[in-house]
Design an enzyme around this catalytic site. Structure first.
Site, PDB file in Angstrom:
ATOM      1  N   ARG A  31       0.633  -1.508   0.331  1.00  0.00           N
ATOM      2  CA  ARG A  31      -0.143  -0.100  -0.202  1.00  0.00           C
ATOM      3  C   ARG A  31       1.135   1.248  -0.434  1.00  0.00           C
ATOM      4  O   ARG A  31       0.517   2.298  -1.024  1.00  0.00           O
ATOM      5  CB  ARG A  31      -0.893   0.348   1.239  1.00  0.00           C
ATOM      6  CG  ARG A  31      -2.025  -1.248   1.124  1.00  0.00           C
ATOM      7  CD  ARG A  31      -2.698  -1.218   3.106  1.00  0.00           C
ATOM      8  NE  ARG A  31      -3.502  -2.447   2.392  1.00  0.00           N
ATOM      9  CZ  ARG A  31      -4.418  -2.653   2.865  1.00  0.00           C
ATOM     10  NH1 ARG A  31      -3.985  -2.366   4.518  1.00  0.00           N
ATOM     11  NH2 ARG A  31      -5.881  -3.787   2.768  1.00  0.00           N
ATOM     12  N   ARG A 104      20.722  -7.224   7.836  1.00  0.00           N
ATOM     13  CA  ARG A 104      20.031  -8.565   8.064  1.00  0.00           C
ATOM     14  C   ARG A 104      21.105 -10.011   8.486  1.00  0.00           C
ATOM     15  O   ARG A 104      20.955 -10.930   8.521  1.00  0.00           O
ATOM     16  CB  ARG A 104      19.231  -9.278   6.815  1.00  0.00           C
ATOM     17  CG  ARG A 104      20.138  -9.493   5.816  1.00  0.00           C
ATOM     18  CD  ARG A 104      19.234  -9.794   3.999  1.00  0.00           C
ATOM     19  NE  ARG A 104      20.140 -10.887   3.514  1.00  0.00           N
ATOM     20  CZ  ARG A 104      21.530 -10.387   2.456  1.00  0.00           C
ATOM     21  NH1 ARG A 104      21.349  -9.312   2.851  1.00  0.00           N
ATOM     22  NH2 ARG A 104      21.570 -11.413   2.006  1.00  0.00           N
TER      23      ARG A 104
END
Length: 133
Positions: A31, A104
Site C-alpha cells: 500500500r 540482515r
C-alpha cells in the site's frame, strides 16, 4: 500428554503469529509503495520487505519440523528455548532487512546456527531412540 508438548505448541503458535506479522508488513508495504499484486518488484524499500518475508516463510517449515522432532525425541524444554531464540533472530533479521540488506546478515547467521543446533538435537534424539534400549 499435553504437558509433554505444551512448550512446543506454544512456540509453534508464536511462530505462526510471527509469520502473520511478516505478511501484514508486506501488505502495508504494498500500500505504502503502491505495488499491486502480483507484482513483486518496486522501490528497494518494498523489495527488501518482500524478500525478508519470503525468506522467513521459506525456512518456516524446516524450523517447525526440527522444533518438533528435537522436542519430542531430545528434550521439549531445550527445543522450545532454541525455538524462541530462532523466532527472535528471525524477527531481528526481518527488521534489519527492511532497513538495509546488510543489516540482515548478523541475525541470518544466528538463525542458521540455531537451525543447525535443532537439527543436531533432533538427530541425537532420534539416534538415542533407535539405538539405545
Amino acid at each position: 500428554m499435553r504437558n509433554q508438548i505444551d512448550l512446543l505448541a506454544t512456540v509453534t503458535v508464536l511462530g505462526v503469529l510471527e509469520q502473520a506479522y511478516f505478511v501484514l508488513q508486506v501488505i502495508y508495504a504494498r500500500r505504502k509503495y503502491k505495488v499491486s499484486p502480483p507484482e513483486t518488484t518496486g522501490p528497494p524499500e518494498f523489495e527488501r520487505i518482500f524478500r525478508a518475508q519470503a525468506n522467513c516463510s521459506e525456512y518456516f517449515p524446516i524450523f517447525i519440523s526440527l522444533l518438533w522432532v528435537a522436542g519430542i525425541f531430545f528434550h521439549q524444554g531445550v527445543a522450545a528455548v532454541c525455538g524462541l531464540l530462532y523466532l527472535y533472530t528471525r524477527f531481528k533479521y526481518f527488521q534489519g532487512y527492511a532497513v538495509a540488506a546488510q543489516e540482515r546478515l548478523g541475525p541470518l547467521y544466528a538463525s542458521a546456527r540455531l537451525l543447525w543446533l535443532l537439527l543436531g538435537l533432533a538427530v541425537a534424539g532420534l539416534l538415542a531412540h533407535f539405538l539405545l534400549p
